[in-house]
Each structure stands twice: as structure tokens, then as C-alpha cells.
Design a protein around this motif. Structure first.
Motif, PDB file in Angstrom:
ATOM      1  N   ILE A  60       0.863  -1.179   0.000  1.00 60.02           N
ATOM      2  CA  ILE A  60       0.000   0.000   0.000  1.00 60.02           C
ATOM      3  C   ILE A  60       0.901   1.231   0.000  1.00 60.02           C
ATOM      4  N   ARG A  61       0.636   2.166  -0.909  1.00 56.27           N
ATOM      5  CA  ARG A  61       1.556   3.290  -1.107  1.00 56.27           C
ATOM      6  C   ARG A  61       1.428   4.396  -0.070  1.00 56.27           C
ATOM      7  N   ASN A  62       0.208   4.664   0.400  1.00 55.54           N
ATOM      8  CA  ASN A  62       0.001   5.776   1.326  1.00 55.54           C
ATOM      9  C   ASN A  62      -0.893   5.362   2.474  1.00 55.54           C
ATOM     10  N   ALA A  63      -0.636   5.962   3.646  1.00 58.35           N
ATOM     11  CA  ALA A  63      -1.461   5.698   4.830  1.00 58.35           C
ATOM     12  C   ALA A  63      -1.638   6.993   5.611  1.00 58.35           C
ATOM     13  N   TRP A  64      -2.828   7.155   6.143  1.00 61.71           N
ATOM     14  CA  TRP A  64      -3.093   8.245   7.082  1.00 61.71           C
ATOM     15  C   TRP A  64      -3.458   7.614   8.414  1.00 61.71           C
ATOM     16  N   VAL A  65      -2.990   8.235   9.483  1.00 63.06           N
ATOM     17  CA  VAL A  65      -3.407   7.868  10.831  1.00 63.06           C
ATOM     18  C   VAL A  65      -4.009   9.120  11.444  1.00 63.06           C
ATOM     19  N   ILE A  66      -5.285   9.035  11.795  1.00 65.28           N
ATOM     20  CA  ILE A  66      -5.997  10.175  12.365  1.00 65.28           C
ATOM     21  C   ILE A  66      -6.208   9.931  13.850  1.00 65.28           C
ATOM     22  N   ASN A  67      -5.765  10.888  14.659  1.00 62.92           N
ATOM     23  CA  ASN A  67      -6.008  10.867  16.098  1.00 62.92           C
ATOM     24  C   ASN A  67      -7.026  11.972  16.382  1.00 62.92           C
ATOM     25  N   PRO A  68      -8.314  11.625  16.504  1.00 61.01           N
ATOM     26  CA  PRO A  68      -9.350  12.640  16.649  1.00 61.01           C
ATOM     27  C   PRO A  68      -9.306  13.386  17.984  1.00 61.01           C
ATOM     28  N   VAL A  69      -8.813  12.757  19.029  1.00 60.98           N
ATOM     29  CA  VAL A  69      -8.758  13.423  20.340  1.00 60.98           C
ATOM     30  C   VAL A  69      -7.754  14.563  20.311  1.00 60.98           C
ATOM     31  N   HIS A  70      -6.594  14.322  19.721  1.00 62.06           N
ATOM     32  CA  HIS A  70      -5.540  15.339  19.667  1.00 62.06           C
ATOM     33  C   HIS A  70      -5.562  16.151  18.377  1.00 62.06           C
ATOM     34  N   ARG A  71      -6.526  15.854  17.495  1.00 64.28           N
ATOM     35  CA  ARG A  71      -6.689  16.568  16.226  1.00 64.28           C
ATOM     36  C   ARG A  71      -5.409  16.547  15.391  1.00 64.28           C
ATOM     37  N   VAL A  72      -4.909  15.337  15.197  1.00 63.30           N
ATOM     38  CA  VAL A  72      -3.670  15.139  14.455  1.00 63.30           C
ATOM     39  C   VAL A  72      -3.908  14.144  13.322  1.00 63.30           C
ATOM     40  N   VAL A  73      -3.355  14.467  12.151  1.00 65.78           N
ATOM     41  CA  VAL A  73      -3.323  13.534  11.032  1.00 65.78           C
ATOM     42  C   VAL A  73      -1.859  13.342  10.655  1.00 65.78           C
ATOM     43  N   GLU A  74      -1.432  12.090  10.663  1.00 61.97           N
ATOM     44  CA  GLU A  74      -0.087  11.762  10.218  1.00 61.97           C
ATOM     45  C   GLU A  74      -0.213  11.134   8.829  1.00 61.97           C
ATOM     46  N   VAL A  75       0.563  11.650   7.895  1.00 67.51           N
ATOM     47  CA  VAL A  75       0.507  11.218   6.505  1.00 67.51           C
ATOM     48  C   VAL A  75       1.801  10.463   6.207  1.00 67.51           C
ATOM     49  N   PHE A  76       1.665   9.218   5.760  1.00 70.50           N
ATOM     50  CA  PHE A  76       2.817   8.355   5.510  1.00 70.50           C
ATOM     51  C   PHE A  76       2.872   7.929   4.045  1.00 70.50           C
ATOM     52  N   ARG A  77       4.094   7.700   3.571  1.00 71.67           N
ATOM     53  CA  ARG A  77       4.351   7.112   2.262  1.00 71.67           C
ATOM     54  C   ARG A  77       5.169   5.851   2.493  1.00 71.67           C
ATOM     55  N   GLN A  78       4.836   4.792   1.781  1.00 72.80           N
ATOM     56  CA  GLN A  78       5.555   3.525   1.926  1.00 72.80           C
ATOM     57  C   GLN A  78       6.780   3.522   1.021  1.00 72.80           C
ATOM     58  N   GLU A  79       7.910   3.217   1.608  1.00 75.25           N
ATOM     59  CA  GLU A  79       9.153   3.082   0.852  1.00 75.25           C
ATOM     60  C   GLU A  79       9.867   1.833   1.337  1.00 75.25           C
ATOM     61  N   HIS A  80      10.066   0.882   0.447  1.00 79.90           N
ATOM     62  CA  HIS A  80      10.771  -0.366   0.760  1.00 79.90           C
ATOM     63  C   HIS A  80      10.148  -1.088   1.965  1.00 79.90           C
ATOM     64  N   GLU A  81       8.812  -1.189   1.954  1.00 81.69           N
ATOM     65  CA  GLU A  81       8.036  -1.886   2.987  1.00 81.69           C
ATOM     66  C   GLU A  81       8.108  -1.240   4.367  1.00 81.69           C
ATOM     67  N   HIS A  82       8.451   0.037   4.411  1.00 85.37           N
ATOM     68  CA  HIS A  82       8.462   0.797   5.667  1.00 85.37           C
ATOM     69  C   HIS A  82       7.767   2.130   5.426  1.00 85.37           C
ATOM     70  N   TRP A  83       7.189   2.667   6.498  1.00 84.76           N
ATOM     71  CA  TRP A  83       6.489   3.934   6.391  1.00 84.76           C
ATOM     72  C   TRP A  83       7.436   5.095   6.662  1.00 84.76           C
ATOM     73  N   VAL A  84       7.333   6.121   5.813  1.00 85.79           N
ATOM     74  CA  VAL A  84       8.074   7.359   5.995  1.00 85.79           C
ATOM     75  C   VAL A  84       7.034   8.439   6.279  1.00 85.79           C
ATOM     76  N   LEU A  85       7.212   9.159   7.390  1.00 88.84           N
ATOM     77  CA  LEU A  85       6.296  10.244   7.741  1.00 88.84           C
ATOM     78  C   LEU A  85       6.538  11.407   6.789  1.00 88.84           C
TER      79      LEU A  85
END
Length: 178
Positions: free
Chosen positions: A124-149
Motif C-alpha cells: 500500500i503506497r500511502n497511509a493516514w493515521v488520524i487521532n481525533p482526540v488530539h486533532r492530528v493527522v499523520e501522513v505516511f508514504r511507503q518506501e521499501h516496505e516501511h512507512w516514511v512520515l
């Protein structure tokens, strides 16, 4: 004398199919995880579902079949339209291009520690992690089977971030009301 019926042992990915419709079942590395979908999280997804950017198709809580694993992200999206295999109650075996997990106290550990690495291994090329309590969205890109923020969005009501740089997406429906 009655003999007790023996129950056939099922693999966790097969066991997912036997769960009642109101439960979310996931199978990861041979372990079955069962949860009830939180309604607050679903409320945040509703406004996004009708706003897939041009060229994308996305859906909430698809049952993704990744090898022997069954994972259910909160949202998943595919470039180029909807996967061809979408029969009722079945798995989607086409790897999405993007997933989104909305963290809750009940799901955060599984989402972050187990599911995210599996999504990366699946390609999977892209992932978002949303933390609604802290109002944070972390946007990740997959590179070589690891996530880069790639980016962290804090408190923003709408964003233009990877992989949807051409459209404003509303985040305010996810934010927990205080």
C-alpha cells in the motif's frame, strides 16, 4: 449416551466470515481480532465517503484479503476506480493505494503496532493515521516496505496532502467535540 459434536477448527481468516455482521473481524499473523465498530469514528467517515477525489474510489471498512490476513482499515482508496471483486460479504483482494486508520483507545495498539507494518508489506503506497482526540493527522508514504512520515497536520480543519494534493479534504468531522 450422546456424543458432543466436534467443531471443525477454522483458520482465523475463515473465522472472520462466521462472525455476526455487527462485529468487525480481522485476522493477522494467525490471530483473530474481534471488535465492535465505534459509532463516533463512523460519523467522521460519512462526510468523506461522498468526496472521493477525481480518479479515486474509496469505501469505509473494506475487508481486505492480504494473503492469509484479513484487515479492515477505516477507509481505503483505489486509484482508477473500484476493485472488480466486490460481492456482498466477500473480501477485496486488490491491494488499495491508500488506507486511513482513525485511532480509538480500543484500536490504537492494533492499528499502529500490527496493521500498519502489514499494510506496508502488502505494498500500500500511502497511509493516514488520524487521532481525533488530539486533532492530528499523520501522513505516511511507503518506501521499501516501511512507512516514511511525510507530513503531520495538527488541528487543521481541512488539508491538501499526499495522495490527494489536488483537493481540500475536511477533517473537522473527525475531531472529538469537547
Amino acid at each position: 449416551m450422546r456424543n458432543a459434536a466436534t467443531r471443525k477448527m477454522l483458520a482465523p481468516y475463515e473465522e472472520v466470515q462466521t462472525l455476526p455482521h455487527y462485529l468487525v473481524g480481522e485476522a493477522l499473523d494467525g490471530v483473530l481480532y474481534v471488535s465492535a465498530p465505534p459509532t463516533a469514528r463512523k460519523q467522521g467517515l460519512t462526510p468523506l465517503l461522498g468526496r472521493a477525489p477525481e480518479g479515486w474510489w474509496w469505501t469505509s471498512e473494506p475487508r481486505l484479503l492480504l494473503g492469509q490476513d484479513v484487515l479492515v482499515p477505516d477507509l481505503a482508496g483505489w486509484v482508477g476506480g473500484r476493485p472488480p471483486t466486490l460481492p456482498d460479504g466477500a473480501f477485496i483482494d486488490r491491494v488499495p493505494d491508500w488506507i486511513c486508520e482513525v485511532l480509538t483507545p480500543a484500536t490504537a495498539k492494533l492499528d499502529l503496532a500490527a496493521k500498519l507494518p502489514r499494510y506496508a508489506r502488502a505494498g500500500i503506497r500511502n497511509a493516514w493515521v488520524i487521532n481525533p482526540v488530539h486533532r492530528v493527522v499523520e501522513v505516511f508514504r511507503q518506501e521499501h516496505e516501511h512507512w516514511v512520515l511525510v507530513k503531520t497536520c495538527v488541528g487543521e480543519e481541512q488539508v491538501r496532502v499526499e495522495p490527494f494534493e489536488r483537493v481540500d479534504l475536511q477533517l473537522s468531522p473527525f475531531w472529538t467535540q469537547e
